[in-house]
Design an enzyme around this catalytic site. Sequence first.
Site, PDB file in Angstrom:
ATOM      1  N   ASP A  95     -27.159 -10.875  -9.064  1.00  0.00           N
ATOM      2  CA  ASP A  95     -26.537  -9.739  -9.910  1.00  0.00           C
ATOM      3  C   ASP A  95     -25.134  -9.758  -9.769  1.00  0.00           C
ATOM      4  OD1 ASP A  95     -27.402  -9.081  -7.110  1.00  0.00           O
ATOM      5  OD2 ASP A  95     -26.605  -7.106  -7.634  1.00  0.00           O
ATOM      6  N   GLU A 161     -26.082  -5.856  -5.032  1.00  0.00           N
ATOM      7  CA  GLU A 161     -24.878  -5.033  -5.018  1.00  0.00           C
ATOM      8  C   GLU A 161     -25.146  -3.643  -4.769  1.00  0.00           C
ATOM      9  OE1 GLU A 161     -21.780  -5.949  -5.243  1.00  0.00           O
ATOM     10  OE2 GLU A 161     -21.859  -7.908  -6.162  1.00  0.00           O
TER      11      GLU A 161
END
Length: 412
Positions: A95, A161
């Site tokens: 991601d 994240e």
Amino acid sequence: MAAVDAAAAARTLMELISVPSVTGSAAESELQHQLAGRLEWLGLDVDLWSMDLPALRADPEFPGTEAPREEAWGLVGTTSDGGDGPTLILQGHVDVVPPGDLAAWDGDPFVPRVEGDLVHGRGACDMKAGLAAHLAALAAIRAAGIRLRGRVAAHFVVGEEDGGLGAFGTLRRGHTGDVCVIAEPTASTLITANAGALTFRIAVPGKAAHGSSREKGVSAVDAYLPLHRALAALEEERNRDPDPLLAEYPLPYGLSVGTLRAGDWASSVPDLLVAEGRFGVRLGEDPADARAALERCVAEACAADPWLRDHPATVTWPGGQFASGMLPEGHPLADTVGAAHADATGGGVPRRRGATYGSDLRHYTDAGIPALQYGPGDIAVAHSAREHVSVREVVETARTLVLTVLRTVGTK
């Protein structure tokens, strides 16, 4: 090392950047399926599964999330020819953060742009380059016909994240190993420790009134100001005498208020302010102790204020909750990776340091798997419109990982 294909690694990097795998998006899942195909082509045994999000969220140790999501896919590929040797995990997250202001970019952030040896784009260094290096190393070992005594397990994860959902779910599924190398961008150093980071929310009450007679109300904005000063003092206190691994940073454990929301009408005195931010966790500190320190700070500031004494602010902890993590002192993994880097690049042994941000490292160390970060790129340009990485660094990382694999899991 000669089997590391530099041109193929560069192509892989650009193909990965081209998938806009923002945390929680459908493209994040799409990339996991694409990577599963790559691992299968490399001859690995692949486990691709849809994570049980309700069950993971109900786990008392769930790390939290910030991005909305309807699904999350786990992906692990394991070499199948190993025997009684150890297992080395090569870990990376798929991601990326959103690109932000598109006008700040020189073109589409998800169309990789090449300038000489540099590849620009969202996720170029954080961390599509690390994924490309992992794949290049695995491809080189296969192309060279090497039979491993132990195993290599590629853990490609989502949601790093915003808290580490992917790593958490992968470990909860039972995928484990003896040591782990995470190819986050480390600028030719070894990151052997990460500070933690906790997302906090402070709700500050006020008293509504018409703006023309504001003296009859209490502005939540004004009520927040003594809390802001108290938070600044807390940050200063917590950054005295940091761990030597973080001593090079001017602010190892940052406390940052990222958003302030107050009021719903320009001519009304706001009766509520909500502040959200991130709170740095010191190396080795229990996140519960860190939370208690901030809650105590807010409570003491409220007790000293005439309005807040009777109308105290409340603290909650939504979103990602990153604990700190550290490679155990004296563990040989750092020596192994450091020597491999020196041999692969012809340079010196990289220095060791800590990082002020949270990462998946702590999930592995918490699970008893010694881990460090070593990968291409510089974190200083991550999450910015200047994000880029050197193809040379990707290739050097891949060659270092080849040597690390052979020296860790052994050969037949």
